[in-house]
Write a protein that holds these residues in place. Structure first.
Motif, PDB file in Angstrom:
ATOM      1  N   VAL A  35      -9.988   3.787  26.915  1.00 42.66           N
ATOM      2  CA  VAL A  35     -10.917   2.859  26.269  1.00 42.66           C
ATOM      3  C   VAL A  35     -11.604   2.050  27.371  1.00 42.66           C
ATOM      4  CG1 VAL A  35     -11.133   0.923  24.656  1.00 42.66           C
ATOM      5  CG2 VAL A  35      -9.448   2.743  24.231  1.00 42.66           C
ATOM      6  N   ARG A  36     -12.904   2.196  27.452  1.00 41.54           N
ATOM      7  CA  ARG A  36     -13.657   1.585  28.542  1.00 41.54           C
ATOM      8  C   ARG A  36     -13.487   0.069  28.603  1.00 41.54           C
ATOM      9  NH1 ARG A  36     -15.929   5.938  30.208  1.00 41.54           N
ATOM     10  NH2 ARG A  36     -16.916   7.461  28.905  1.00 41.54           N
ATOM     11  N   ARG A  37     -13.523  -0.578  27.494  1.00 41.27           N
ATOM     12  CA  ARG A  37     -13.382  -2.038  27.462  1.00 41.27           C
ATOM     13  C   ARG A  37     -12.021  -2.452  28.027  1.00 41.27           C
ATOM     14  NH1 ARG A  37     -14.561  -3.111  22.117  1.00 41.27           N
ATOM     15  NH2 ARG A  37     -16.708  -2.796  22.677  1.00 41.27           N
ATOM     16  N   GLU A  38     -10.982  -1.687  27.684  1.00 46.06           N
ATOM     17  CA  GLU A  38      -9.641  -1.985  28.197  1.00 46.06           C
ATOM     18  C   GLU A  38      -9.561  -1.720  29.698  1.00 46.06           C
ATOM     19  OE1 GLU A  38      -6.825   0.188  25.821  1.00 46.06           O
ATOM     20  OE2 GLU A  38      -7.401  -0.904  23.996  1.00 46.06           O
ATOM     21  N   PHE A  39     -10.208  -0.644  30.151  1.00 41.53           N
ATOM     22  CA  PHE A  39     -10.237  -0.358  31.585  1.00 41.53           C
ATOM     23  C   PHE A  39     -10.881  -1.520  32.332  1.00 41.53           C
ATOM     24  CE2 PHE A  39     -12.784   1.064  35.220  1.00 41.53           C
ATOM     25  CZ  PHE A  39     -11.766   1.496  36.055  1.00 41.53           C
ATOM     26  N   ALA A  40     -12.051  -1.949  31.883  1.00 49.33           N
ATOM     27  CA  ALA A  40     -12.766  -3.034  32.560  1.00 49.33           C
ATOM     28  C   ALA A  40     -11.911  -4.299  32.602  1.00 49.33           C
ATOM     29  CB  ALA A  40     -14.105  -3.296  31.876  1.00 49.33           C
TER      30      ALA A  40
ATOM     31  N   ALA B 266      -6.319  -7.330  37.014  1.00 50.27           N
ATOM     32  CA  ALA B 266      -4.967  -7.283  37.572  1.00 50.27           C
ATOM     33  C   ALA B 266      -4.945  -6.697  38.986  1.00 50.27           C
ATOM     34  CB  ALA B 266      -4.056  -6.466  36.650  1.00 50.27           C
ATOM     35  N   ILE B 267      -6.094  -6.255  39.485  1.00 43.95           N
ATOM     36  CA  ILE B 267      -6.173  -5.680  40.836  1.00 43.95           C
ATOM     37  C   ILE B 267      -7.095  -6.574  41.658  1.00 43.95           C
ATOM     38  CG2 ILE B 267      -6.702  -3.627  42.211  1.00 43.95           C
ATOM     39  CD1 ILE B 267      -6.488  -1.987  39.611  1.00 43.95           C
ATOM     40  N   PRO B 268      -6.539  -7.555  42.379  1.00 44.46           N
ATOM     41  CA  PRO B 268      -7.399  -8.511  43.082  1.00 44.46           C
ATOM     42  C   PRO B 268      -8.254  -7.893  44.183  1.00 44.46           C
ATOM     43  CG  PRO B 268      -5.082  -8.871  43.634  1.00 44.46           C
ATOM     44  CD  PRO B 268      -5.115  -7.844  42.529  1.00 44.46           C
ATOM     45  N   GLN B 269      -7.894  -6.707  44.639  1.00 43.27           N
ATOM     46  CA  GLN B 269      -8.710  -6.050  45.670  1.00 43.27           C
ATOM     47  C   GLN B 269     -10.043  -5.561  45.101  1.00 43.27           C
ATOM     48  OE1 GLN B 269      -5.500  -5.451  45.022  1.00 43.27           O
ATOM     49  NE2 GLN B 269      -4.346  -5.467  46.918  1.00 43.27           N
ATOM     50  N   VAL B 270     -10.144  -5.405  43.788  1.00 48.86           N
ATOM     51  CA  VAL B 270     -11.409  -5.028  43.148  1.00 48.86           C
ATOM     52  C   VAL B 270     -12.243  -6.298  43.041  1.00 48.86           C
ATOM     53  CG1 VAL B 270     -12.544  -4.066  41.119  1.00 48.86           C
ATOM     54  CG2 VAL B 270     -10.360  -3.106  41.893  1.00 48.86           C
ATOM     55  N   VAL B 271     -13.298  -6.369  43.844  1.00 45.11           N
ATOM     56  CA  VAL B 271     -14.087  -7.594  43.909  1.00 45.11           C
ATOM     57  C   VAL B 271     -15.425  -7.507  43.170  1.00 45.11           C
ATOM     58  CG1 VAL B 271     -12.981  -8.391  46.034  1.00 45.11           C
ATOM     59  CG2 VAL B 271     -15.035  -6.965  46.175  1.00 45.11           C
ATOM     60  N   ALA B 272     -15.816  -6.292  42.762  1.00 42.14           N
ATOM     61  CA  ALA B 272     -17.052  -6.117  41.995  1.00 42.14           C
ATOM     62  C   ALA B 272     -17.016  -4.748  41.339  1.00 42.14           C
ATOM     63  CB  ALA B 272     -18.282  -6.236  42.900  1.00 42.14           C
TER      64      ALA B 272
ATOM     65  N   GLY C  60      -6.085   4.909  33.808  1.00 47.25           N
ATOM     66  CA  GLY C  60      -6.854   5.963  33.156  1.00 47.25           C
ATOM     67  C   GLY C  60      -7.895   6.648  34.005  1.00 47.25           C
ATOM     68  N   VAL C  61      -7.789   6.554  35.329  1.00 52.65           N
ATOM     69  CA  VAL C  61      -8.758   7.196  36.214  1.00 52.65           C
ATOM     70  C   VAL C  61      -8.328   8.640  36.453  1.00 52.65           C
ATOM     71  CG1 VAL C  61      -9.719   7.200  38.552  1.00 52.65           C
ATOM     72  CG2 VAL C  61      -9.486   5.048  37.293  1.00 52.65           C
TER      73      VAL C  61
ATOM     74  N   VAL D 110     -15.459   5.978  39.929  1.00 48.68           N
ATOM     75  CA  VAL D 110     -14.312   6.493  39.184  1.00 48.68           C
ATOM     76  C   VAL D 110     -14.764   7.101  37.864  1.00 48.68           C
ATOM     77  CG1 VAL D 110     -12.687   4.871  40.252  1.00 48.68           C
ATOM     78  CG2 VAL D 110     -13.766   4.271  38.092  1.00 48.68           C
ATOM     79  N   ARG D 111     -14.082   8.180  37.498  1.00 57.47           N
ATOM     80  CA  ARG D 111     -14.292   8.812  36.200  1.00 57.47           C
ATOM     81  C   ARG D 111     -13.012   8.594  35.411  1.00 57.47           C
ATOM     82  NH1 ARG D 111     -14.738  14.264  37.303  1.00 57.47           N
ATOM     83  NH2 ARG D 111     -16.762  13.826  38.217  1.00 57.47           N
ATOM     84  N   LEU D 112     -13.171   8.179  34.167  1.00 55.56           N
ATOM     85  CA  LEU D 112     -12.021   7.895  33.314  1.00 55.56           C
ATOM     86  C   LEU D 112     -11.639   9.102  32.475  1.00 55.56           C
ATOM     87  CD1 LEU D 112     -13.042   4.363  31.973  1.00 55.56           C
ATOM     88  CD2 LEU D 112     -11.706   4.926  34.013  1.00 55.56           C
ATOM     89  N   ARG D 113     -10.362   9.164  32.101  1.00 51.08           N
ATOM     90  CA  ARG D 113      -9.923  10.167  31.133  1.00 51.08           C
ATOM     91  C   ARG D 113     -10.678   9.930  29.831  1.00 51.08           C
ATOM     92  NH1 ARG D 113      -4.938   8.249  32.899  1.00 51.08           N
ATOM     93  NH2 ARG D 113      -4.071   9.602  34.497  1.00 51.08           N
ATOM     94  N   GLU D 114     -10.903  10.976  29.093  1.00 48.70           N
ATOM     95  CA  GLU D 114     -11.623  10.855  27.813  1.00 48.70           C
ATOM     96  C   GLU D 114     -10.951   9.861  26.878  1.00 48.70           C
ATOM     97  OE1 GLU D 114     -14.559  12.163  26.752  1.00 48.70           O
ATOM     98  OE2 GLU D 114     -14.817  12.910  28.804  1.00 48.70           O
TER      99      GLU D 114
END
Length: 159
Positions: free
Chosen positions: A85-90, A95-101, A135-136, A78-82
């Motif tokens: 905030v990367r820390r907030e994205f991470a 909140a998305i349990p399907q994201v496992v890593a 923000g993707v 994924v590429r984020l919008r400029e």
């Protein structure tokens, strides 16, 4: 004085212990002591030092996503919008349990995410959610056909 623990690089015995723990994180000190030919108390002390030094970060159960009803594994860059905030994205990924890593990347994409989904429809909804709420701006995905069995214990043998 602080409780800082300074530990030199793990020695040969530490690496043997680490190799066994990678394969069986539930091994007892008695079992490890037989494997490395040290007393159980010496093994326990070495493990405590390795944990304090951050070499051992924790112990986890390895889950089978397919057995939990999530047979579709996707790897998405994924590429984020400029303005994101990367820390907030991470942090928001919790909140998305399907994201496992996930991993932060160099290059054209900012992150690589590993997702465990029930089916293509669920994956599509996660993609839409990432774009709308996280923000993707761009996403490139591939389906995992199968995982390779690579021995993580090899890392313990590196000097």
């Amino acid at each position: 004085m602080g409780d800082d623990v300074t530990v030199s690089q793990p020695d040969r015995l530490d690496r043997q212990i680490l190799s066994h723990l990678v394969h069986d994180g539930r091994a007892t000190y008695q079992e490890l002591s037989r494997e490395v030919r040290l007393s159980a108390s010496s093994v326990a002390e070495r493990v405590r030092h390795l944990r304090a030094a951050g070499v051992i970060r924790g112990y986890r159960a390895e889950l089978d996503a397919a057995a939990l009803g999530r047979p579709l594994t996707m790897v998405s860059e994924v590429r984020l919008r400029e303005s994101t905030v990367r820390r907030e994205f991470a942090a928001s990924l919790a909140a998305i349990p399907q994201v496992v890593a996930g991993s932060r990347l160099t290059g054209d994409y900012d992150y690589e995410l590993r997702l465990a989904c029930r089916d293509a429809a669920e994956f599509e909804s996660i993609v839409d959610r990432l774009r709308a709420d996280h923000g993707v701006v761009a996403i490139r995905s591939r389906m995992v056909l199968h995982d390779l069995e690579i021995d993580p214990g090899g890392l313990a043998g590196l000097e």
